[in-house]
Write a protein that holds these residues in place. Structure first.
Motif, PDB file in Angstrom:
ATOM      1  N   PHE A  69       0.798  -1.219   0.000  1.00 53.95           N
ATOM      2  CA  PHE A  69       0.000   0.000   0.000  1.00 53.95           C
ATOM      3  C   PHE A  69       0.840   1.283   0.000  1.00 53.95           C
ATOM      4  CE2 PHE A  69      -2.890  -3.143   2.098  1.00 53.95           C
ATOM      5  CZ  PHE A  69      -3.792  -3.227   1.052  1.00 53.95           C
ATOM      6  N   GLY A  70       2.164   1.129   0.067  1.00 56.18           N
ATOM      7  CA  GLY A  70       3.018   2.305  -0.021  1.00 56.18           C
ATOM      8  C   GLY A  70       3.018   3.181   1.210  1.00 56.18           C
ATOM      9  N   SER A  71       2.744   2.616   2.381  1.00 56.91           N
ATOM     10  CA  SER A  71       2.744   3.414   3.601  1.00 56.91           C
ATOM     11  C   SER A  71       4.070   4.122   3.773  1.00 56.91           C
ATOM     12  CB  SER A  71       2.495   2.517   4.824  1.00 56.91           C
ATOM     13  OG  SER A  71       2.747   3.225   6.024  1.00 56.91           O
ATOM     14  N   ALA A  72       4.004   5.395   4.159  1.00 61.23           N
ATOM     15  CA  ALA A  72       5.200   6.196   4.392  1.00 61.23           C
ATOM     16  C   ALA A  72       5.654   6.148   5.847  1.00 61.23           C
ATOM     17  CB  ALA A  72       4.952   7.643   3.978  1.00 61.23           C
ATOM     18  N   ARG A  73       4.984   5.346   6.684  1.00 64.64           N
ATOM     19  CA  ARG A  73       5.379   5.266   8.096  1.00 64.64           C
ATOM     20  C   ARG A  73       6.646   4.458   8.287  1.00 64.64           C
ATOM     21  NH1 ARG A  73       0.542   5.877  12.271  1.00 64.64           N
ATOM     22  NH2 ARG A  73       2.288   5.445  13.658  1.00 64.64           N
ATOM     23  N   CYS A  74       7.048   3.693   7.282  1.00 68.22           N
ATOM     24  CA  CYS A  74       8.258   2.887   7.367  1.00 68.22           C
ATOM     25  C   CYS A  74       9.026   3.044   6.059  1.00 68.22           C
ATOM     26  CB  CYS A  74       7.916   1.415   7.627  1.00 68.22           C
ATOM     27  SG  CYS A  74       7.003   0.635   6.271  1.00 68.22           S
ATOM     28  N   ASP A  75      10.153   2.349   5.958  1.00 64.18           N
ATOM     29  CA  ASP A  75      10.946   2.396   4.729  1.00 64.18           C
ATOM     30  C   ASP A  75      10.952   1.057   4.008  1.00 64.18           C
ATOM     31  OD1 ASP A  75      12.429   1.075   6.685  1.00 64.18           O
ATOM     32  OD2 ASP A  75      14.349   1.928   6.064  1.00 64.18           O
ATOM     33  N   ALA A 112       0.169  -1.254  17.488  1.00 65.00           N
ATOM     34  CA  ALA A 112       1.397  -0.559  17.881  1.00 65.00           C
ATOM     35  C   ALA A 112       1.471   0.821  17.227  1.00 65.00           C
ATOM     36  CB  ALA A 112       2.615  -1.396  17.515  1.00 65.00           C
ATOM     37  N   TYR A 113       0.991   0.933  15.990  1.00 62.76           N
ATOM     38  CA  TYR A 113       0.941   2.243  15.338  1.00 62.76           C
ATOM     39  C   TYR A 113       0.101   3.216  16.158  1.00 62.76           C
ATOM     40  CZ  TYR A 113       2.967   0.933  10.763  1.00 62.76           C
ATOM     41  OH  TYR A 113       3.808   0.568   9.746  1.00 62.76           O
ATOM     42  N   ALA A 114      -1.020   2.737  16.666  1.00 65.50           N
ATOM     43  CA  ALA A 114      -1.890   3.612  17.455  1.00 65.50           C
ATOM     44  C   ALA A 114      -1.162   4.116  18.703  1.00 65.50           C
ATOM     45  CB  ALA A 114      -3.171   2.870  17.841  1.00 65.50           C
ATOM     46  N   THR A 184      11.925  10.013   5.194  1.00 59.75           N
ATOM     47  CA  THR A 184      10.916  11.015   4.866  1.00 59.75           C
ATOM     48  C   THR A 184      10.439  11.627   6.184  1.00 59.75           C
ATOM     49  OG1 THR A 184       8.986   9.568   5.083  1.00 59.75           O
ATOM     50  CG2 THR A 184      10.142   9.542   2.948  1.00 59.75           C
ATOM     51  N   PRO A 185       9.736  12.755   6.139  1.00 60.21           N
ATOM     52  CA  PRO A 185       9.191  13.303   7.393  1.00 60.21           C
ATOM     53  C   PRO A 185       8.285  12.323   8.127  1.00 60.21           C
ATOM     54  CG  PRO A 185       9.125  14.969   5.675  1.00 60.21           C
ATOM     55  CD  PRO A 185       9.528  13.686   5.002  1.00 60.21           C
ATOM     56  N   ASP A 186       7.642  11.401   7.392  1.00 61.86           N
ATOM     57  CA  ASP A 186       6.707  10.464   8.023  1.00 61.86           C
ATOM     58  C   ASP A 186       7.404   9.304   8.723  1.00 61.86           C
ATOM     59  OD1 ASP A 186       4.053  11.555   7.195  1.00 61.86           O
ATOM     60  OD2 ASP A 186       4.858  11.218   5.197  1.00 61.86           O
ATOM     61  N   ASN A 187       8.595   8.937   8.274  1.00 61.86           N
ATOM     62  CA  ASN A 187       9.233   7.761   8.873  1.00 61.86           C
ATOM     63  C   ASN A 187      10.509   8.079   9.649  1.00 61.86           C
ATOM     64  OD1 ASN A 187      11.450   7.961   7.100  1.00 61.86           O
ATOM     65  ND2 ASN A 187      10.692   6.398   5.709  1.00 61.86           N
ATOM     66  N   LEU A 188      10.868   9.355   9.767  1.00 64.08           N
ATOM     67  CA  LEU A 188      12.157   9.694  10.366  1.00 64.08           C
ATOM     68  C   LEU A 188      12.231   9.262  11.828  1.00 64.08           C
ATOM     69  CD1 LEU A 188      14.885  10.951   9.797  1.00 64.08           C
ATOM     70  CD2 LEU A 188      13.952  13.160  10.497  1.00 64.08           C
ATOM     71  N   ARG A 189      11.163   9.437  12.582  1.00 60.77           N
ATOM     72  CA  ARG A 189      11.183   9.030  13.995  1.00 60.77           C
ATOM     73  C   ARG A 189      11.338   7.509  14.117  1.00 60.77           C
ATOM     74  NH1 ARG A 189       6.799   8.160  17.763  1.00 60.77           N
ATOM     75  NH2 ARG A 189       7.524   8.433  19.908  1.00 60.77           N
ATOM     76  N   TYR A 190      10.678   6.786  13.234  1.00 59.44           N
ATOM     77  CA  TYR A 190      10.797   5.319  13.192  1.00 59.44           C
ATOM     78  C   TYR A 190      12.235   4.905  12.898  1.00 59.44           C
ATOM     79  CZ  TYR A 190      10.474   0.904  10.493  1.00 59.44           C
ATOM     80  OH  TYR A 190      10.673  -0.347   9.957  1.00 59.44           O
ATOM     81  N   LEU A 191      12.870   5.575  11.931  1.00 56.91           N
ATOM     82  CA  LEU A 191      14.238   5.232  11.570  1.00 56.91           C
ATOM     83  C   LEU A 191      15.216   5.590  12.681  1.00 56.91           C
ATOM     84  CD1 LEU A 191      14.324   6.304   7.804  1.00 56.91           C
ATOM     85  CD2 LEU A 191      14.090   3.994   8.734  1.00 56.91           C
ATOM     86  N   HIS A 192      15.002   6.709  13.339  1.00 64.20           N
ATOM     87  CA  HIS A 192      15.872   7.074  14.452  1.00 64.20           C
ATOM     88  C   HIS A 192      15.762   6.045  15.580  1.00 64.20           C
ATOM     89  CE1 HIS A 192      17.973  10.812  13.639  1.00 64.20           C
ATOM     90  NE2 HIS A 192      16.901  11.279  13.023  1.00 64.20           N
ATOM     91  N   ALA A 193      14.569   5.494  15.805  1.00 63.82           N
ATOM     92  CA  ALA A 193      14.415   4.460  16.832  1.00 63.82           C
ATOM     93  C   ALA A 193      15.209   3.211  16.462  1.00 63.82           C
ATOM     94  CB  ALA A 193      12.932   4.118  17.011  1.00 63.82           C
ATOM     95  N   LYS A 194      15.194   2.845  15.184  1.00 65.57           N
ATOM     96  CA  LYS A 194      15.960   1.668  14.761  1.00 65.57           C
ATOM     97  C   LYS A 194      17.461   1.904  14.918  1.00 65.57           C
ATOM     98  CE  LYS A 194      14.386   0.524  10.605  1.00 65.57           C
ATOM     99  NZ  LYS A 194      14.140  -0.385   9.456  1.00 65.57           N
ATOM    100  N   ALA A 195      17.911   3.090  14.553  1.00 65.11           N
ATOM    101  CA  ALA A 195      19.341   3.389  14.654  1.00 65.11           C
ATOM    102  C   ALA A 195      19.785   3.464  16.115  1.00 65.11           C
ATOM    103  CB  ALA A 195      19.648   4.700  13.934  1.00 65.11           C
ATOM    104  N   GLY A 196      18.974   4.088  16.958  1.00 68.40           N
ATOM    105  CA  GLY A 196      19.366   4.285  18.342  1.00 68.40           C
ATOM    106  C   GLY A 196      19.144   3.079  19.227  1.00 68.40           C
ATOM    107  N   HIS A 197      18.086   2.317  18.943  1.00 68.66           N
ATOM    108  CA  HIS A 197      17.695   1.242  19.855  1.00 68.66           C
ATOM    109  C   HIS A 197      18.310  -0.095  19.480  1.00 68.66           C
ATOM    110  CE1 HIS A 197      14.997  -0.202  23.070  1.00 68.66           C
ATOM    111  NE2 HIS A 197      14.912  -1.303  22.343  1.00 68.66           N
ATOM    112  N   THR A 198      18.308  -0.421  18.209  1.00 69.94           N
ATOM    113  CA  THR A 198      18.844  -1.718  17.779  1.00 69.94           C
ATOM    114  C   THR A 198      20.052  -1.569  16.869  1.00 69.94           C
ATOM    115  OG1 THR A 198      17.062  -1.775  16.117  1.00 69.94           O
ATOM    116  CG2 THR A 198      16.754  -3.083  18.103  1.00 69.94           C
ATOM    117  N   HIS A 199      20.633  -0.386  16.860  1.00 73.58           N
ATOM    118  CA  HIS A 199      21.936  -0.146  16.238  1.00 73.58           C
ATOM    119  C   HIS A 199      21.961  -0.464  14.748  1.00 73.58           C
ATOM    120  CE1 HIS A 199      23.148   0.417  20.372  1.00 73.58           C
ATOM    121  NE2 HIS A 199      22.792  -0.816  20.661  1.00 73.58           N
TER     122      HIS A 199
END
Length: 212
Positions: A69-75, A112-114, A184-199
């Motif tokens: 569906f092309g969701s922008a919440r993830c990459d 979890a999205y909610a 993207t602005p929609d997934n940046l927080r998600y990506l920062h969590a992956k980089a910071g939390h699970t390296h």
């Protein structure tokens, strides 16, 4: 492979792939009998596997929202598109693993999205639901590789856990090759969590850089 039964190949079939941006390639889709978790995982052989000295392999976990569906919440969708072209260019395999939501399932992922909309990050939301941060097990992936005769590979990933699990299962990961950063602005927080939390090995911009 570490005392894990090797499955048998069930079906091989040519499938022409066409992506929304016009990129097209033909893959050989391979299905299996005897996978450890009983799930319908799929291998896509891309390019000339026999000519690849060390095949390039991607373990891609299913993401209905992103891949379809092309969701922008993830990459996930852009990573899938990138991986197919890169693997086709060198010869290798994309393992499409039915592990929606890092293994928690589609409905739980949307729950979890909610919670993320209320301020939790992607890992905190899973824990708040009483679920693992990451429930994925790559035993079936190692089995699929063994059935395809692949014991040594280069792994296309930003996630160090994938290489760690494969090595613990007896697969030789010669090198890891990072995917691109699809921020993207929609997934940046998600990506920062992956980089910071699970390296995850991704260098990320700040939101202001994307907005500019």
């Amino acid at each position: 492979m570490r005392d894990i039964p090797i499955p048998t190949v069930r079906t091989r079939v040519q499938v022409p792939l066409l992506f929304a941006d016009g990129y097209a390639v033909t893959a050989e889709a391979v299905t299996f009998r005897g996978l450890a978790d009983g799930a319908e995982h799929l291998a896509l052989i891309l390019g000339d596997l026999s000519a690849a000295a060390t095949p390039l392999v991607r373990l891609h976990s299913e993401c209905l929202t992103g891949d379809v569906f092309g969701s922008a919440r993830c990459d996930c969708g852009p990573q899938l598109r990138e991986a197919v072209e890169r693997i086709a260019g060198t010869g290798g395999v994309l393992l499409y693993l039915r592990q929606e939501g890092r293994g928690i399932g589609l409905y739980n992922k949307l729950d979890a999205y909610a919670l993320q909309d209320q301020g939790l990050d992607t890992y905190e939301a899973n824990l708040a639901l009483g679920l693992p941060e990451d429930a994925r097990d790559y035993t079936a992936a190692a089995q699929m590789l063994a059935a395809l005769g692949i014991g040594t590979l280069d792994l296309l990933t930003n996630n160090p856990d994938k290489a760690h699990q494969l090595r613990s299962l007896g697969v030789t990961v010669r090198a890891t090759r990072p995917t691109g950063v699809h921020a993207t602005p929609d997934n940046l927080r998600y990506l920062h969590a992956k980089a910071g939390h699970t390296h995850h090995t991704i260098a990320l911009p700040q939101l202001a850089d994307l907005a500019g």
